[in-house]
Design a protein around this motif. Sequence first.
Motif, PDB file in Angstrom:
ATOM      1  N   ALA A 122      23.805 -39.639  23.443  1.00 60.51           N
ATOM      2  CA  ALA A 122      22.987 -38.990  22.212  1.00 60.51           C
ATOM      3  C   ALA A 122      23.290 -37.554  21.919  1.00 60.51           C
ATOM      4  O   ALA A 122      23.443 -37.096  20.701  1.00 60.51           O
ATOM      5  CB  ALA A 122      21.603 -39.300  22.164  1.00 60.51           C
ATOM      6  N   GLU A 123      23.022 -36.844  22.937  1.00 64.82           N
ATOM      7  CA  GLU A 123      23.174 -35.200  22.936  1.00 64.82           C
ATOM      8  C   GLU A 123      24.764 -34.898  22.681  1.00 64.82           C
ATOM      9  O   GLU A 123      25.035 -34.007  21.701  1.00 64.82           O
ATOM     10  CB  GLU A 123      22.922 -34.730  24.375  1.00 64.82           C
ATOM     11  N   ARG A 124      25.692 -35.825  22.954  1.00 61.74           N
ATOM     12  CA  ARG A 124      27.043 -35.236  22.671  1.00 61.74           C
ATOM     13  C   ARG A 124      27.361 -35.877  21.190  1.00 61.74           C
ATOM     14  O   ARG A 124      28.066 -35.194  20.706  1.00 61.74           O
ATOM     15  CB  ARG A 124      28.086 -36.077  23.664  1.00 61.74           C
ATOM     16  N   GLU A 125      26.969 -37.008  20.903  1.00 63.07           N
ATOM     17  CA  GLU A 125      27.175 -37.447  19.474  1.00 63.07           C
ATOM     18  C   GLU A 125      26.515 -36.375  18.503  1.00 63.07           C
ATOM     19  O   GLU A 125      27.267 -36.107  17.558  1.00 63.07           O
ATOM     20  CB  GLU A 125      26.808 -38.752  19.233  1.00 63.07           C
ATOM     21  N   GLY A 126      25.147 -36.142  18.767  1.00 61.62           N
ATOM     22  CA  GLY A 126      24.709 -35.181  17.679  1.00 61.62           C
ATOM     23  C   GLY A 126      23.831 -35.904  16.457  1.00 61.62           C
ATOM     24  O   GLY A 126      22.906 -35.589  16.212  1.00 61.62           O
ATOM     25  N   HIS A 127      24.435 -37.119  16.113  1.00 69.05           N
ATOM     26  CA  HIS A 127      23.613 -37.684  14.890  1.00 69.05           C
ATOM     27  C   HIS A 127      22.995 -39.092  15.274  1.00 69.05           C
ATOM     28  O   HIS A 127      22.533 -39.747  14.375  1.00 69.05           O
ATOM     29  CB  HIS A 127      24.875 -38.134  13.943  1.00 69.05           C
ATOM     30  N   LEU A 128      23.021 -39.309  16.576  1.00 69.78           N
ATOM     31  CA  LEU A 128      22.282 -40.427  17.001  1.00 69.78           C
ATOM     32  C   LEU A 128      21.095 -40.127  17.823  1.00 69.78           C
ATOM     33  O   LEU A 128      21.193 -38.938  18.760  1.00 69.78           O
ATOM     34  CB  LEU A 128      23.114 -41.499  17.789  1.00 69.78           C
ATOM     35  N   THR A 129      20.149 -40.652  17.950  1.00 72.83           N
ATOM     36  CA  THR A 129      18.853 -40.569  19.001  1.00 72.83           C
ATOM     37  C   THR A 129      19.182 -41.495  20.096  1.00 72.83           C
ATOM     38  O   THR A 129      20.120 -42.387  20.135  1.00 72.83           O
ATOM     39  CB  THR A 129      17.712 -41.069  18.333  1.00 72.83           C
ATOM     40  N   ALA A 130      18.683 -41.013  21.356  1.00 79.48           N
ATOM     41  CA  ALA A 130      18.649 -41.905  22.574  1.00 79.48           C
ATOM     42  C   ALA A 130      18.369 -43.282  22.268  1.00 79.48           C
ATOM     43  O   ALA A 130      19.071 -44.280  22.751  1.00 79.48           O
ATOM     44  CB  ALA A 130      18.273 -41.215  23.812  1.00 79.48           C
ATOM     45  N   GLU A 131      17.241 -43.327  21.495  1.00 83.21           N
ATOM     46  CA  GLU A 131      16.803 -44.679  21.302  1.00 83.21           C
ATOM     47  C   GLU A 131      17.911 -45.712  20.424  1.00 83.21           C
ATOM     48  O   GLU A 131      17.925 -46.992  20.555  1.00 83.21           O
ATOM     49  CB  GLU A 131      15.667 -44.810  20.602  1.00 83.21           C
ATOM     50  N   GLN A 132      18.418 -44.967  19.677  1.00 76.77           N
ATOM     51  CA  GLN A 132      19.443 -45.788  18.713  1.00 76.77           C
ATOM     52  C   GLN A 132      20.615 -46.076  19.627  1.00 76.77           C
ATOM     53  O   GLN A 132      21.401 -47.270  19.384  1.00 76.77           O
ATOM     54  CB  GLN A 132      20.061 -44.892  17.689  1.00 76.77           C
ATOM     55  N   VAL A 133      21.036 -45.113  20.686  1.00 82.30           N
ATOM     56  CA  VAL A 133      22.217 -45.438  21.444  1.00 82.30           C
ATOM     57  C   VAL A 133      21.783 -46.709  22.275  1.00 82.30           C
ATOM     58  O   VAL A 133      22.557 -47.548  22.451  1.00 82.30           O
ATOM     59  CB  VAL A 133      22.545 -44.266  22.312  1.00 82.30           C
TER      60      VAL A 133
END
Length: 624
Positions: A122-133
């Motif tokens: 999530a940190e690397r993607e930027g547009h996603l939350t950890a919960e979405q991942v």
Amino acid sequence: MTRPYTLPPIGSNPATTPNVTTPGSFANRPDIGGPLSFSSPDTPGMPAPSDKTAWDFLPDGWQTTTDDSKAQAWPCLGFKVTQFQQADGSTRHVLHPEHFEASTQLEHARLGVVTPQMARVAEREGHLTAEQVRDEVAVGRMVIPANKTHLGYKLDPMAIGRASKTKINANMGASPVSSGTDEEVEKLKWAERWGADTVMDLSTGGNLDECRAALCRNSTTPIGTVPIYSMIIGRKLEDLDESAVLETVRHQAEQGVDYFTIHAGLLREHLKLVKNRLIGLVSRGGSILAKWMLMDPTGRRENLMNTAWEDICDIMREHDVTFSIGDGCRPGGLADATDELQLAELVEIGKLTERAWRKGVQVMVEGPGHVPFDQIEYNMKLQRTLCHGAPFYVLGPLVTDIFPGYDHITSCIGATSAAYHGASMLCYVTPKEHLGLPKKDDVKQGCIAYKIAAHAADVALGIPNSRNRDDELTQARAALNWQKHFDLSFDPDTARAYHDEDLDVDTDFCAMCGHDWCSVRISKEIQDWASGKADGYERGKPVKSDALTAEQQAILKQRGYLKPEEIHKLASKTKKVVDADEDGKASCHSDYVDADEAKKLQEEKLVQVDVRPALGLRKEDSVI
């Protein structure tokens, strides 16, 4: 103003640049948590997304629901109910054995756990939350290839899926006639430098074990392999058996390999469909297994990768190795694309996906390598249907077969379309494809071509913030701020070297147009236009460009247009190289010298074409 046109439905905006004139993406509005996370609109006749996900293929005894009343009726003896809130706000209930311990990212996601690897993604993607991942992993539309052993080395976790940015893979590996471990590790670091998100070791020669171990220990990116290559080293093909398969898979999993290409979708019943193909089976693994099946005198032997699938899954689950289910029947030429053989294998791959999910193993699926441009969308969307949205990993595809030496370009065209229409990861093709093992510069060219394809698709899909850097570079270009222009480019050394090949001074024009014809300079000078006036992008006073670096010198030497002494001059600049005053300020910029002196610079440095006679103008007339 009356507009004689209608724009299509607008999806999300890929950039956050204020006051731009462009609409958002023409792709579907993103549905993260649904089957159309980031997706292209379906052309009429395309297969619809599957109505199933990995939640529909749980181990025996497991159940799941988002209906509270159904969960209350579940049995309790020997089982436990775990519940958690999903990213969309719904509550997920999962019935599972009481003492079950999760081993893979998929299993953790099924129990609602956000692992450190999911948080890093999530940190690397930027547009996603950890919960979405977590939720995308749970439904099977995203994988995080992260072998537990590799996590103990240098691996930086990443994700492959439709909700994430499009990824690229670089293939490398020693062959019986070329390269070795040291060279492959060097190419690994080089590929990572030029943007490879994963690296596959396809070694078929040299010390395979040593090379694989070295790549796992030195890579920050996930490493993939094709285990069958090692299975047949020092062994007659007819002696290949299930114990050899499982022994090799276990050993490579213990070394830290993050994903395996296993060609289990090619069945004996498919082999009759190969005979009329122009180029048969181009997959190494597919051709080896086809021959293995045909060597059976009884005529009944089935692909042992398929019959041993659950046992392979058990080993991969233990180490959290991800499947990259291999396409042993992929087309090797346009004439063989989308044929009955390719699609029959894809049907079986869909079944293998379901079997792996029941075992708790992460899955992505490999796809075709040569496909006419008009067939790419169908291939991407049929896989989405048959494999229930499992991430698709494609080689290219190449959209023409007649450009050996340039196949990084022919395939990059297909890769852009594939990524827009549903592929999650693109396997690069280098200029050496079909001709030999890629060298260091081939790896760079392949990576850059595929970063272009992946990035272009992300912008088209409307992935948030994917266009921000493009807009920043546009503003630097509009301001004629050359240094910022180069700094924002993907390959600053090449951009600077190409610029200085013609003009080694940062002027308010470039060698393509020259001073009088520079449309960017003209637009910048129109006072009531925003062009070239963005805060923080002002170009400042004219400056001499820095001396060429060693890498920039090498780029120009390879191009071969400048004499060695000209390159040396650019690499050892002083203020005497260009006209400059005692303070070292360049005096070649049109804002600070008269027009005659600026034109003199053009005449010395550029090839100018006087078009005034063709326009009916005199020589003294201005063309501005």
